[in-house]
Motif scaffolding. Structure first.
Motif, PDB file in Angstrom:
ATOM      1  N   ALA A   1      33.742  58.179  53.352  1.00 36.00           N
ATOM      2  CA  ALA A   1      32.629  58.746  52.590  1.00 36.00           C
ATOM      3  C   ALA A   1      32.813  58.413  51.109  1.00 36.00           C
ATOM      4  O   ALA A   1      31.869  57.993  50.428  1.00 36.00           O
ATOM      5  N   TYR A   2      34.039  58.560  50.629  1.00 35.82           N
ATOM      6  CA  TYR A   2      34.344  58.228  49.231  1.00 35.82           C
ATOM      7  C   TYR A   2      33.978  56.771  48.929  1.00 35.82           C
ATOM      8  O   TYR A   2      33.259  56.480  47.970  1.00 35.82           O
ATOM      9  N   THR A   3      34.479  55.879  49.758  1.00 36.55           N
ATOM     10  CA  THR A   3      34.289  54.442  49.495  1.00 36.55           C
ATOM     11  C   THR A   3      32.816  54.080  49.402  1.00 36.55           C
ATOM     12  O   THR A   3      32.410  53.336  48.514  1.00 36.55           O
TER      13      THR A   3
ATOM     14  N   LEU B   1      26.861  55.283  44.088  1.00 35.70           N
ATOM     15  CA  LEU B   1      26.449  55.991  42.865  1.00 35.70           C
ATOM     16  C   LEU B   1      27.001  55.315  41.606  1.00 35.70           C
ATOM     17  O   LEU B   1      26.690  55.736  40.500  1.00 35.70           O
ATOM     18  N   SER B   2      27.803  54.279  41.788  1.00 37.51           N
ATOM     19  CA  SER B   2      28.372  53.585  40.622  1.00 37.51           C
ATOM     20  C   SER B   2      27.756  52.194  40.507  1.00 37.51           C
ATOM     21  O   SER B   2      26.662  52.038  39.986  1.00 37.51           O
ATOM     22  N   GLY B   3      28.480  51.183  41.036  1.00 35.28           N
ATOM     23  CA  GLY B   3      27.989  49.799  40.934  1.00 35.28           C
ATOM     24  C   GLY B   3      26.656  49.590  41.628  1.00 35.28           C
ATOM     25  O   GLY B   3      25.889  48.699  41.273  1.00 35.28           O
TER      26      GLY B   3
ATOM     27  N   TYR C   1      31.708  65.759  43.348  1.00 31.68           N
ATOM     28  CA  TYR C   1      32.275  65.219  44.585  1.00 31.68           C
ATOM     29  C   TYR C   1      33.793  65.086  44.468  1.00 31.68           C
ATOM     30  O   TYR C   1      34.536  65.454  45.385  1.00 31.68           O
ATOM     31  N   ARG C   2      34.236  64.587  43.317  1.00 30.78           N
ATOM     32  CA  ARG C   2      35.694  64.460  43.101  1.00 30.78           C
ATOM     33  C   ARG C   2      36.366  65.827  43.153  1.00 30.78           C
ATOM     34  O   ARG C   2      37.412  65.980  43.776  1.00 30.78           O
ATOM     35  N   SER C   3      35.736  66.829  42.523  1.00 33.80           N
ATOM     36  CA  SER C   3      36.384  68.148  42.515  1.00 33.80           C
ATOM     37  C   SER C   3      36.414  68.726  43.935  1.00 33.80           C
ATOM     38  O   SER C   3      37.376  69.387  44.312  1.00 33.80           O
TER      39      SER C   3
HETATM   40  C1  HEM Z   1      29.369  43.748  42.561  1.00 35.28           C
HETATM   41  C2  HEM Z   1      30.146  44.633  43.058  1.00 35.28           C
HETATM   42  C3  HEM Z   1      30.553  45.913  42.404  1.00 35.28           C
HETATM   43  C4  HEM Z   1      30.432  46.330  41.117  1.00 35.28           C
HETATM   44  C5  HEM Z   1      29.815  45.606  39.948  1.00 35.28           C
HETATM   45  C6  HEM Z   1      31.005  47.650  41.046  1.00 35.28           C
HETATM   46  C7  HEM Z   1      31.072  48.408  39.916  1.00 35.28           C
HETATM   47  C8  HEM Z   1      31.580  49.681  39.837  1.00 35.28           C
HETATM   48  C9  HEM Z   1      31.620  50.490  38.650  1.00 35.28           C
HETATM   49  C10 HEM Z   1      31.078  50.075  37.293  1.00 35.28           C
HETATM   50  C11 HEM Z   1      32.193  51.656  38.966  1.00 35.28           C
HETATM   51  C12 HEM Z   1      32.394  52.830  38.052  1.00 35.28           C
HETATM   52  C13 HEM Z   1      33.791  52.890  37.591  1.00 35.28           C
HETATM   53  C14 HEM Z   1      34.033  54.196  36.890  1.00 35.28           C
HETATM   54  O1  HEM Z   1      33.130  55.023  36.787  1.00 35.28           O
HETATM   55  O2  HEM Z   1      35.161  54.409  36.507  1.00 35.28           O
HETATM   56  C15 HEM Z   1      32.508  51.599  40.369  1.00 35.28           C
HETATM   57  C16 HEM Z   1      33.114  52.608  41.050  1.00 35.28           C
HETATM   58  C17 HEM Z   1      33.310  52.581  42.404  1.00 35.28           C
HETATM   59  N1  HEM Z   1      33.026  51.547  43.260  1.00 35.28           N
HETATM   60 FE1  HEM Z   1      32.283  49.781  42.778  1.00 35.28          FE
HETATM   61  N2  HEM Z   1      31.432  48.000  42.291  1.00 35.28           N
HETATM   62  C18 HEM Z   1      31.172  46.974  43.146  1.00 35.28           C
HETATM   63  C19 HEM Z   1      31.448  46.909  44.465  1.00 35.28           C
HETATM   64  C20 HEM Z   1      31.936  47.954  45.195  1.00 35.28           C
HETATM   65  C21 HEM Z   1      32.125  47.935  46.614  1.00 35.28           C
HETATM   66  C22 HEM Z   1      31.805  46.776  47.534  1.00 35.28           C
HETATM   67  C23 HEM Z   1      32.624  49.146  46.951  1.00 35.28           C
HETATM   68  C24 HEM Z   1      33.000  49.674  48.294  1.00 35.28           C
HETATM   69  C25 HEM Z   1      32.308  49.425  49.378  1.00 35.28           C
HETATM   70  C26 HEM Z   1      32.751  49.923  45.736  1.00 35.28           C
HETATM   71  C27 HEM Z   1      33.227  51.203  45.668  1.00 35.28           C
HETATM   72  C28 HEM Z   1      33.377  51.932  44.521  1.00 35.28           C
HETATM   73  C29 HEM Z   1      33.915  53.264  44.470  1.00 35.28           C
HETATM   74  C30 HEM Z   1      34.427  54.077  45.641  1.00 35.28           C
HETATM   75  C31 HEM Z   1      33.880  53.679  43.142  1.00 35.28           C
HETATM   76  C32 HEM Z   1      34.324  55.014  42.591  1.00 35.28           C
HETATM   77  C33 HEM Z   1      35.704  54.894  41.997  1.00 35.28           C
HETATM   78  C34 HEM Z   1      36.181  56.269  41.546  1.00 35.28           C
HETATM   79  O3  HEM Z   1      35.658  56.780  40.570  1.00 35.28           O
HETATM   80  O4  HEM Z   1      37.082  56.796  42.196  1.00 35.28           O
HETATM   81  N3  HEM Z   1      32.320  49.159  44.704  1.00 35.28           N
HETATM   82  N4  HEM Z   1      32.132  50.380  40.865  1.00 35.28           N
END
Ligand code: HEM
Length: 288
Positions: free
Chosen positions: A133-135, A141-143, A182-184
């Motif tokens: 769910a996290y992944t 909600l990010s990238g 969600y993190r909390s």
């Molecule tokens: C083009 C591909 C991707 C980009 C540009 C991207 C970008 C980002 C960015 C900017 C964040 C925020 C970082 C932060 O807030 O500190 C993030 C967090 C995250 N991304 Fe991605 N991401 C990409 C692909 C993926 C993929 C493929 C997955 C998994 C299927 C993924 C899973 C996550 C998760 C789980 C977080 C939360 C990390 C955390 O705060 O613990 N991302 N990503």
């Protein structure tokens, strides 16, 4: 402040997960499919394929979440209204694959492997479900928000958001605040160090399953001659009127040399031939 424990992971699960998946996250961002996507090099075909995979993945993920919604190993993370993507993906499938989408949506081998793992976790090791769910959800909600804008532009999709429902979370006002919540909640889950270790390992597995999905997809696209053009967007940009057809005649690719496009006009072709003949004859005279 988080202090590393004896297992060298930060104390909070949210921090431990972030730390443990840093490397695989970079790997995911750098998968060829994702790299191209970030450059706006995403085709209609590639996008449809990845969305189809996500459809199957979320159906499985959310089925397992429903199964475990009252299980204390997952219950604090149960946010169906805010997060669940199945209904949005069904809308997207209808947009991309038409009214008979249920028969038309592809189901690739890597997608099946991901689904199998989700089912195994949900049924036999539900304490690991948090990792999946996290992944997915924190990633979306990010990238995911950046990817939405890129797809909208590259595929020339309507600003109404049609075809991109997956990327829109209407019940979340602030993604940043929701991620904090969600993190909390993740940090309230009680788990032994052994389980925590397995959860962080499972998160890495979840990333790898995503990466394998992108790699498979890239291979499928490589086998498709229509997807080989560097100016792929040109032949694949279609407005809503033609969006449900797959075999759309390719438009003139961008960057086609001017001469070759002019030479399609009979009069100009004739003039060009004439000037070549005149130049050849002139050179002949000059040589004499
Ligand atoms: C083009 C591909 C991707 C980009 C540009 C991207 C970008 C980002 C960015 C900017 C964040 C925020 C970082 C932060 O807030 O500190 C993030 C967090 C995250 N991304 Fe991605 N991401 C990409 C692909 C993926 C993929 C493929 C997955 C998994 C299927 C993924 C899973 C996550 C998760 C789980 C977080 C939360 C990390 C955390 O705060 O613990 N991302 N990503």
């Amino acid at each position: 402040m988080d202090r590393p424990q004896s297992d060298s992971l930060p104390q909070d699960l949210s921090e431990a997960l972030k730390e443990a998946t840093k490397e695989v996250h970079a790997q995911a961002e750098n998968a060829e499919f994702m790299r191209n996507f970030q450059r706006g090099q995403v085709t209609r075909k590639g996008f449809k394929l990845v969305m189809a995979s996500l459809y199957h993945v979320y159906v499985a993920l959310e089925e397992e979440i429903e199964r475990n919604k009252d299980n204390p190993v997952f219950a604090p993370l149960y946010f169906p209204e805010e997060l669940h993507r199945r209904a949005a993906l069904e809308q997207d499938m209808a947009f991309w694959y038409g009214p008979s989408w249920q028969e038309a949506v592809p189901y690739t081998a890597a997608t099946r492997r991901y689904v199998d793992r989700l089912q195994q976790v949900g049924r036999r090791e539900p304490e690991l479900l948090v990792a999946h769910a996290y992944t997915r959800y924190l990633g979306d909600l990010s990238g995911g928000q950046v990817l939405k804008k890129i797809a909208q532009k590259a595929l020339d999709l309507p600003s109404s958001g049609e075809g991109l429902a997956f990327f829109t979370f209407p019940n979340i006002d602030s993604a940043t605040k929701f991620k904090q919540l969600y993190r909390s909640r993740m940090n309230t889950l009680e788990m032994t160090p052994e389980v925590r270790q397995r959860v962080t390992e499972e998160a890495k597995t979840a990333f790898l399953l995503n990466i394998q999905l992108f790699e498979e997809l890239q291979e499928l696209l490589k086998q498709d001659p229509e997807d080989q053009h560097p100016s792929q967007a040109a032949g694949l940009r279609h407005r809503a009127s033609s969006r449900l057809q797959d075999s759309i005649p390719a438009e003139q690719p961008r960057g086609t040399p001017l001469l070759s496009s002019l030479s399609q006009t009979p009069l100009i072709r004739w003039l060009l031939t004439l000037s070549v003949v005149v130049a050849t004859v002139a050179m002949g005279f000059y040589a004499l």
